[in-house]
Design a protein around this motif. Sequence first.
Motif, PDB file in Angstrom:
ATOM      1  N   CYS A  18      42.377   4.391   2.175  1.00 26.54           N
ATOM      2  CA  CYS A  18      41.972   3.226   1.395  1.00 26.54           C
ATOM      3  C   CYS A  18      42.995   3.028   0.289  1.00 26.54           C
ATOM      4  O   CYS A  18      43.135   3.871  -0.594  1.00 26.54           O
ATOM      5  CB  CYS A  18      40.574   3.438   0.810  1.00 26.54           C
ATOM      6  SG  CYS A  18      40.007   2.054  -0.198  1.00 26.54           S
TER       7      CYS A  18
ATOM      8  N   MET B  78      41.563  -2.210  -1.202  1.00 28.10           N
ATOM      9  CA  MET B  78      40.621  -1.621  -2.143  1.00 28.10           C
ATOM     10  C   MET B  78      40.086  -2.675  -3.108  1.00 28.10           C
ATOM     11  O   MET B  78      40.854  -3.423  -3.704  1.00 28.10           O
ATOM     12  CB  MET B  78      41.290  -0.490  -2.934  1.00 28.10           C
ATOM     13  CG  MET B  78      40.353   0.245  -3.870  1.00 28.10           C
ATOM     14  SD  MET B  78      41.178   1.519  -4.837  1.00 28.10           S
ATOM     15  CE  MET B  78      41.517   2.738  -3.576  1.00 28.10           C
TER      16      MET B  78
ATOM     17  N   CYS C  52      37.019   0.728  -0.302  1.00 32.92           N
ATOM     18  CA  CYS C  52      37.381  -0.171   0.797  1.00 32.92           C
ATOM     19  C   CYS C  52      36.135  -0.507   1.588  1.00 32.92           C
ATOM     20  O   CYS C  52      35.301   0.367   1.846  1.00 32.92           O
ATOM     21  CB  CYS C  52      38.406   0.484   1.718  1.00 32.92           C
ATOM     22  SG  CYS C  52      40.084   0.479   1.060  1.00 32.92           S
TER      23      CYS C  52
ATOM     24  N   ASP D 199      34.215   1.827   4.548  1.00 33.04           N
ATOM     25  CA  ASP D 199      34.614   3.233   4.424  1.00 33.04           C
ATOM     26  C   ASP D 199      33.480   4.217   4.683  1.00 33.04           C
ATOM     27  O   ASP D 199      33.673   5.425   4.671  1.00 33.04           O
ATOM     28  CB  ASP D 199      35.253   3.507   3.062  1.00 33.04           C
ATOM     29  CG  ASP D 199      34.277   3.456   1.899  1.00 33.04           C
ATOM     30  OD1 ASP D 199      33.093   3.112   2.103  1.00 33.04           O
ATOM     31  OD2 ASP D 199      34.707   3.755   0.768  1.00 33.04           O
TER      32      ASP D 199
END
Length: 97
Positions: free
Chosen positions: A38, A43, A50, A53
């Motif tokens: 990320c 981000m 992110c 994730d």
Amino acid sequence: YCVEFRTESLSHHCALENRPYARWMQYLREGHTVCVACQPPAMNTDTQRCSGDGHNADGGKILHWEAVGNSQCQGTWKKIRQLEHCSCPLVHSFIFT
């Protein structure tokens, strides 16, 4: 940061990819561990995370993914853990977009 996932399933379209810049898709296999980093600009500046994730997805939750550049190459994975730095082989190392 880096997130390790175990690939649970993937479409057969990944193995058929033969464009030079997208051949990495051929290396994806069920059961393999992959690392996804990320980094900016993926981000979110407010949350410092992110999208996708797997935050709060521990406990075996199955998450969906899709390869950039070939929307037919997609599948599922489970989050293993989050790390400061990725340590997977290059062919199993990716970034969030």
